[in-house]
Design a protein around this motif. Structure first.
Motif, mmCIF file in Angstrom:
data_model
loop_
_atom_site.group_PDB
_atom_site.id
_atom_site.type_symbol
_atom_site.label_atom_id
_atom_site.label_comp_id
_atom_site.label_asym_id
_atom_site.label_seq_id
_atom_site.Cartn_x
_atom_site.Cartn_y
_atom_site.Cartn_z
ATOM 1 N N GLY A 70 -42.196 36.292 41.868
ATOM 2 C CA GLY A 70 -40.973 35.560 42.135
ATOM 3 C C GLY A 70 -39.856 35.933 41.180
ATOM 4 O O GLY A 70 -38.682 36.030 41.563
ATOM 5 N N ILE A 71 -40.230 36.154 39.914
ATOM 6 C CA ILE A 71 -39.231 36.605 38.939
ATOM 7 C C ILE A 71 -38.660 37.952 39.374
ATOM 8 O O ILE A 71 -37.439 38.158 39.378
ATOM 9 C CB ILE A 71 -39.860 36.688 37.532
ATOM 10 N N THR A 72 -39.564 38.869 39.731
ATOM 11 C CA THR A 72 -39.116 40.194 40.181
ATOM 12 C C THR A 72 -38.165 40.072 41.366
ATOM 13 O O THR A 72 -37.122 40.740 41.422
ATOM 14 C CB THR A 72 -40.336 41.053 40.569
ATOM 15 N N LEU B 209 -34.587 38.946 40.148
ATOM 16 C CA LEU B 209 -33.934 39.597 39.014
ATOM 17 C C LEU B 209 -32.531 40.082 39.343
ATOM 18 O O LEU B 209 -31.671 40.149 38.457
ATOM 19 C CB LEU B 209 -34.786 40.762 38.508
ATOM 20 N N ALA B 210 -32.292 40.435 40.594
ATOM 21 C CA ALA B 210 -30.949 40.898 40.959
ATOM 22 C C ALA B 210 -29.915 39.801 40.702
ATOM 23 O O ALA B 210 -28.784 40.082 40.289
ATOM 24 C CB ALA B 210 -30.918 41.339 42.414
ATOM 25 N N HIS B 211 -30.293 38.549 40.967
ATOM 26 C CA HIS B 211 -29.381 37.439 40.667
ATOM 27 C C HIS B 211 -29.084 37.383 39.181
ATOM 28 O O HIS B 211 -27.914 37.239 38.777
ATOM 29 C CB HIS B 211 -29.998 36.117 41.117
ATOM 30 N N VAL B 212 -30.107 37.507 38.364
ATOM 31 C CA VAL B 212 -29.918 37.445 36.909
ATOM 32 C C VAL B 212 -29.013 38.578 36.454
ATOM 33 O O VAL B 212 -28.079 38.377 35.675
ATOM 34 C CB VAL B 212 -31.282 37.510 36.186
ATOM 35 N N ALA B 213 -29.276 39.789 36.946
ATOM 36 C CA ALA B 213 -28.456 40.934 36.556
ATOM 37 C C ALA B 213 -27.011 40.746 36.980
ATOM 38 O O ALA B 213 -26.079 41.183 36.285
ATOM 39 C CB ALA B 213 -29.029 42.216 37.158
ATOM 40 N N ASP C 109 -48.606 42.814 38.241
ATOM 41 C CA ASP C 109 -47.361 42.149 38.620
ATOM 42 C C ASP C 109 -46.362 42.193 37.471
ATOM 43 O O ASP C 109 -45.158 42.399 37.682
ATOM 44 C CB ASP C 109 -47.618 40.689 38.990
ATOM 45 N N PHE C 110 -46.870 41.985 36.258
ATOM 46 C CA PHE C 110 -45.988 42.035 35.088
ATOM 47 C C PHE C 110 -45.385 43.427 34.940
ATOM 48 O O PHE C 110 -44.186 43.561 34.664
ATOM 49 C CB PHE C 110 -46.755 41.640 33.825
ATOM 50 N N ASP C 111 -46.209 44.456 35.083
ATOM 51 C CA ASP C 111 -45.713 45.828 34.946
ATOM 52 C C ASP C 111 -44.632 46.119 35.989
ATOM 53 O O ASP C 111 -43.621 46.767 35.687
ATOM 54 C CB ASP C 111 -46.863 46.820 35.089
ATOM 55 N N GLU C 112 -44.815 45.637 37.219
ATOM 56 C CA GLU C 112 -43.803 45.834 38.253
ATOM 57 C C GLU C 112 -42.517 45.091 37.909
ATOM 58 O O GLU C 112 -41.406 45.591 38.140
ATOM 59 C CB GLU C 112 -44.342 45.344 39.598
ATOM 60 N N HIS D 264 -35.979 46.772 33.899
ATOM 61 C CA HIS D 264 -35.397 47.938 33.238
ATOM 62 C C HIS D 264 -34.523 48.741 34.207
ATOM 63 O O HIS D 264 -33.492 49.299 33.809
ATOM 64 C CB HIS D 264 -36.510 48.802 32.654
ATOM 65 N N ARG D 265 -34.910 48.800 35.476
ATOM 66 C CA ARG D 265 -34.083 49.501 36.455
ATOM 67 C C ARG D 265 -32.717 48.833 36.581
ATOM 68 O O ARG D 265 -31.691 49.507 36.763
ATOM 69 C CB ARG D 265 -34.785 49.510 37.815
ATOM 70 N N LEU D 266 -32.697 47.512 36.458
ATOM 71 C CA LEU D 266 -31.446 46.756 36.564
ATOM 72 C C LEU D 266 -30.686 46.686 35.246
ATOM 73 O O LEU D 266 -29.632 46.052 35.172
ATOM 74 C CB LEU D 266 -31.751 45.331 37.049
ATOM 75 N N GLY D 267 -31.221 47.325 34.212
ATOM 76 C CA GLY D 267 -30.545 47.323 32.922
ATOM 77 C C GLY D 267 -30.810 46.090 32.078
ATOM 78 O O GLY D 267 -30.055 45.799 31.145
#
Length: 552
Positions: free
Chosen positions: A43-45, A48-52, A91-94, A100-103
């Protein structure tokens, strides 16, 4: 006359964490992807776009480690694994790949002052006084009358010692009975804990938020704490919800031996590139002094935060007092500020005087904290202007709230699920039938999808304000100096590389005017997002709950 606040530290601007904006995620309340009503790593993954999109630099994840969840994950039974309720290590690794992809940098909680009583280390330790881990926790004999070894108290209520019938000794616990304290005086314990830190460093974690970082060591002589001395004869004691605050905690935490361990921890992190630590310091009136000790130099913690801005005070005099105390105390170290987190009533509830000013106070709060010198932490949902949820006793899950009800309602009111879609069941947090805590209707009405469509929303204001912060280097790590005003106004400058910005905040509910000092011969008003900077006859004009900004 200006009062200087925090000189520029050596190397300022070269470390990503210095002046960073960190977004705290409470995993069980962020996004559920399995339908069980509990948030998870996937769910975090997903979100993440919202957070970024907010413009933050990093995320901080509250504990997701294997745990019986007596204290919502702050009772760890395996430091090197993900609890099944949150997912898997894969899941954590993903998740870290996507961050990191989102900076986004990734910071995780390290809860190493204590473990769960179900941790294999404690299970072995309590079997005898001679087993290999017998000295891994804080054990002590009773007094001759059978009572606890000292008068130390638990933050969660009652004595800070629990009797164990097998060893016929007491063990120390600063928190729940099921959270025994580790014995940091034992080098083997330190080594084992540093190994767990290395495990996550090798998984590319960028930093660690160190829970209760000044609680690691206890006084080896087991001396009693003296009573807290109040400013007047006992004044204030009758208002204390928790007797813990009635002691002066000289011996059960903040021991000098902690410095050497923090140096060991920093030495480990320094073998990796671009890693950091931020410590949580809870030390009452000594907190800023402790913060200074833990962050001074380049061989201990990178930065710390205290609870100074996590209380009810939201006035110019108080904020100036805290910032100037930091200037006097923390000469080399770095501070991280927050108005909200997972342990306190949401700041909009603490700061508003009437419901009608909810949005304005939410907007001014981020405008203020974003221009103070230091790094800042935001707590999930504050970008929506969420208030504290009102929960019934039967809804509570927080052991602290259950223990002190009704005098204190606990921490669940700030931990309710994040709201994503106003019209979806449970505001889009889960596709299941229930949630671990209720989703208030007033929160659902402020969901992300609603605020995305409004140019004047609190969410839009957060994005614009954080962009404003990044556009001005002086706000990230520039110098800060206060300007004399009446006690109703907060005025200061931020300066770096030839840019000097003036800020005047009115935190009152009355219109105010401020006459600019004569030395500001040239003033160019600069509107902060959501606010208009006005000058009338060389005087700053401020509405209630307002800010003026200018280049000077």
């Amino acid at each position: 006359m200006a009062t200087e606040v925090q000189k520029k530290a050596v190397g300022a601007g070269t470390d990503w964490w210095r002046g960073a904006v960190i977004y705290q995620i409470y995993p069980r309340s962020f996004q559920d992807t399995t339908g069980d009503g509990l948030g998870d790593i996937k769910g975090i993954t997903r979100r993440l776009a919202h957070v970024a999109s907010l413009g933050v630099d990093a995320i901080w994840l509250s504990p997701f480690f294997t745990s019986p969840m007596a204290d919502m994950g702050y009772d760890v039974s395996d430091y090197c694994n993900v609890d099944p309720m949150f997912g898997t290590l894969a899941d954590f690794d993903e998740m870290i790949d996507e961050a990191h992809r989102l900076g986004l940098k990734v910071i995780i909680d390290q809860v190493i002052s204590h473990t769960s009583d179900r941790h294999p280390w404690f299970i072995e330790s309590r079997t005898s006084r001679t087993n290999p881990k017998a000295d891994w926790f804080v054990w002590a004999d009773p007094k001759p009358d059978g009572t606890a070894p000292t008068n130390w108290l638990s933050i969660f209520g009652g004595p800070g010692w629990e009797w164990d019938g097998v060893r016929k000794q007491y063990y120390m616990h600063n928190f729940l009975i099921s959270q025994p304290d580790l014995n940091f005086h034992n080098p083997e314990v330190q080594d084992a804990l540093l190994d767990t830190v290395k495990f996550w460093l090798d998984r590319r974690v960028d930093g660690f938020r160190l829970d209760t970082v000044n609680y690691y060591f206890h006084d080896k002589q087991l001396r009693n704490n003296p009573p807290m001395v109040y400013d007047t004869d006992g004044a204030g004691m009758e208002t204390d919800t928790n007797p813990y605050s009635m002691q002066n905690h000289l011996y059960d935490k903040t021991q000098p031996e902690n410095i050497a361990f923090l140096k060991r921890l920093r030495a480990l992190l320094d073998t990796y590139d671009d890693r950091m630590t931020v410590g949580e310091v809870g030390d009452g009136p000594r907190s800023l002094k402790t913060l200074a000790e833990y962050t001074t130099g380049s061989d201990k913690l990178h930065m710390c935060y205290t609870f100074d801005f996590l209380g009810p005070a939201f006035d110019a005099g108080y904020i100036r007092k805290i910032m100037t105390t930091v200037a006097d105390t923390v000469s080399e170290g770095w501070v991280c500020w927050a108005f909200s987190n997972h342990d306190v009533i949401r700041h909009v509830t603490r700061f508003i005087e009437t419901p009608e000013e909810q949005d304005r106070v939410a907007k001014l709060s981020i405008s203020l904290i974003s221009v103070l010198r230091g790094s800042i932490c935001l707590y999930q949902g504050e970008e929506l202007g969420l208030t504290e949820a009102e929960l019934a006793f039967e809804d509570l899950r927080d052991p602290y709230g259950i223990r002190f009800w009704p005098a204190f309602k606990g921490r669940d009111g700030c931990r309710t699920p994040m709201v994503w879609e106003a019209k979806a069941p449970h505001a889009g947090f889960t596709g299941g039938s229930t949630t671990w805590l209720p989703v208030p209707n007033e929160h659902a009405a402020r969901a992300v999808d609603v605020q995305e469509r409004l140019a004047t929303s609190v969410l839009a204001h957060y994005r614009a304000t954080l962009a404003f912060r990044k556009a001005h280097a002086s706000l990230v790590d520039g110098d800060m100096a206060f300007i004399e005003t009446n006690q109703d106004l907060l005025a200061f400058t931020r300066e770096k590389d030839g840019e000097r910005l003036l800020f005047v905040f009115n935190l009152t509910r009355e219109r105010q005017k401020f006459t600019l000092p004569a030395r500001f011969a040239s003033v160019t008003p600069l509107d902060m997002p959501g606010f208009v900077s006005r000058l009338e006859n060389e005087a700053v004009v401020l509405d209630a709950v307002d800010v003026f900004c200018a280049r000077v």
